[in-house]
Design an enzyme around this catalytic site. Structure first.
Site, PDB file in Angstrom:
ATOM      1  N   LYS A   1       0.868  -1.178   0.000  1.00  0.00           N
ATOM      2  CA  LYS A   1       0.000   0.000   0.000  1.00  0.00           C
ATOM      3  C   LYS A   1       0.897   1.217   0.000  1.00  0.00           C
ATOM      4  CE  LYS A   1      -4.554   0.572   0.689  1.00  0.00           C
ATOM      5  NZ  LYS A   1      -5.517  -0.417   0.185  1.00  0.00           N
TER       6      LYS A   1
HETATM    7  N1  GLU Z   1      -7.465  -0.250  -2.947  1.00  0.00           N
HETATM    8  C1  GLU Z   1      -8.169  -1.454  -3.184  1.00  0.00           C
HETATM    9  C2  GLU Z   1      -8.210  -2.353  -1.951  1.00  0.00           C
HETATM   10  O1  GLU Z   1      -8.020  -1.905  -0.850  1.00  0.00           O
HETATM   11  C3  GLU Z   1      -7.724  -2.185  -4.434  1.00  0.00           C
HETATM   12  C4  GLU Z   1      -6.314  -2.631  -4.508  1.00  0.00           C
HETATM   13  C5  GLU Z   1      -5.927  -3.165  -5.892  1.00  0.00           C
HETATM   14  O2  GLU Z   1      -6.789  -3.284  -6.753  1.00  0.00           O
HETATM   15  O3  GLU Z   1      -4.756  -3.405  -6.072  1.00  0.00           O
HETATM   16  O4  GLU Z   1      -8.507  -3.512  -2.035  1.00  0.00           O
END
Ligand code: GLU
Length: 433
Positions: A124
């Site tokens: 992240k």
């Molecule tokens: N931000 C989204 C999540 O928390 C998607 C992450 C992604 O598609 O890589 O799942």
């Protein structure tokens, strides 16, 4: 430890609601890891390893504001674990972004990808910035400069960002363009959640909400509840909440409460969700369309069969867990339940289907997008939705089987599925050197 900001996986909603109990995403994620590990006979050395990220990159991102002044922001990319494949996870623009928050959210991505059986690890990233205060051109400059600063550590085989709070398909298009310009070739697979015209997948934006609806339906079937006789309250009417509410409404459930940052609409007879604009369509419109309003806090405690917190993190806390009147909670946001609240709910027999399963449709369709980018072949919306349904069913079956075999919560069952796969992969690969 920094207090916990919102941790929605909703990629467009930027609602902020005051939360009381502070538990950082990293603290919650570690507590959940210890809890699940207790049920498994796993090597404590691997658990020790999984407590920490593999790497955290911290960069400064200077941009020229529209008034000619230069401002410098701090950005992060926390790469937690890549034993099962390249790092994968969102990129958020929010003033509360910290190193630890990115690490905690990156851990959740590792579990989320593993529970879905995707060949990805978890990461992240984010920039500590109030994206609402940036003009579109400032946001573009910020994104392009961030792309340059992290260029060496991202890529379709290394680490693939996606939208998260404060970022959207346009942000991903800029990131992809900046990266591709530097590499000298168009590389759509470096990010997911792009607009379809530049290699994004059909159905990606709706996918987290769609998976929440699918998992709610499967959970209702498990408990022998007819959707036609099931009432639902949804906190947060952004992309995740509105898509989930509308699908469940179409499938026969009665949506009795929905909310945004200003408060909630409460209609015990049922809301026609198609007629209420989501946060993406008209920001913060829910209360304007409501005849009866209640507060966000009251929404969490209405007498309802299913509660879907789909706005932000840490909304179900030790302060309100006793008052929750739902029989089932399906987590649309990332980390909406603190660990203390989780124990209270477990003691009270309230079933909680965790975020790493319920909202995993987003990263699952990100995986489909990545495959489409590599193959240079777009899938139809029908194919995306059919394959998403099949993946959600398979993950549900794996989690349900653990849930039934052991006397545990749904969260522990999902963690056990995820952890077992990660631990097996670590064992097979071994520790180098
Ligand atoms: N931000 C989204 C999540 O928390 C998607 C992450 C992604 O598609 O890589 O799942």
């Amino acid at each position: 430890m920094a207090s916990q900001p919102e941790t929605t996986c909703d990629e467009s909603s930027e609602e902020t609601i005051e939360v009381t109990e502070s538990e950082s995403a990293l603290e919650t994620a570690r507590q959940q890891l210890y809890h699940a590990a207790e049920h498994l006979d796993i090597d404590s050395n691997i658990v020790e390893r999984l407590k920490y990220p593999k790497k955290v990159h911290e960069v400064t991102v200077p941009i020229e504001r529209d008034d000619g002044t230069v401002e410098v922001f701090t950005g992060y990319r926390a790469q937690h674990d890549s034993v099962r494949g390249p790092f994968k996870g969102g990129l958020r623009y929010h003033p509360d972004v910290t190193r630890d928050e990115c690490v905690g959210l990156g851990m959740w991505m590792t579990w989320k990808c593993a529970v879905m059986g995707l060949p990805f690890g978890g990461a992240k990233g984010g920039i500590a910035v109030n994206s609402k205060e940036l003009s579109p051109t400032e946001k573009e400059r910020l994104t392009r400069r961030f792309a340059q600063e992290v260029r060496d550590v991202i890529g379709p085989k290394q680490d693939i960002p996606a939208p998260d709070m404060g970022t959207d398909p346009q942000t991903m298009a800029w990131l992809m363009d900046a990266y591709s310009m530097q590499e000298g070739e168009t590389i759509p697979g470096v990010v997911t959640g792009k607009p379809p015209v530049v290699g994004g997948s059909e159905g990606r934006e709706e996918a987290p909400g769609r998976s929440v609806a699918i998992i709610t339906k499967l959970a209702c079937e498990y408990y022998d509840w007819e959707l036609n006789n099931t009432t639902v309250a949804v906190q947060g009417y952004g992309s995740v909440g509105a898509n989930a509410a509308r699908l469940l409404d179409n499938w026969g459930a009665t949506i009795i409460a929905i909310s945004d940052v200003n408060g909630a609409m409460y209609e015990p007879g049922g809301i026609d969700t198609a007629t209420v604009p989501s946060h993406d369509e008209v920001p913060e419109a829910v209360t304007e369309y409501a005849d009866n309003t209640i507060s966000n806090e009251e929404l969490l405690t209405v007498d309802v069969d299913v509660l879907i917190p789909a706005a932000l993190g840490n909304v179900i806390t030790k302060e309100n867990a006793e008052a929750i009147d739902a029989d089932l909670i399906v987590e649309g946001a990332n980390g909406p339940t603190t660990s203390t609240a989780d124990s209270i709910l477990a003691d009270r027999g309230v079933a909680v289907i965790p975020d790493i399963l319920a909202n995993a449709g987003g990263v699952t369709v990100s995986y489909f997008e990545w495959l489409q980018d590599i193959n240079r072949r777009a899938w139809s919306l029908e194919r995306v939705n059919n394959e998403l349904e099949a993946e959600m069913q398979a993950a549900w079956d794996a989690v349900q089987s653990e849930f039934e075999q052991r006397d545990i919560t749904w969260r522990d069952a999902a963690y056990i599925v995820a952890l077992s796969r990660i631990v097996e992969a670590h064992k097979a690969r071994g520790l180098w050197p």
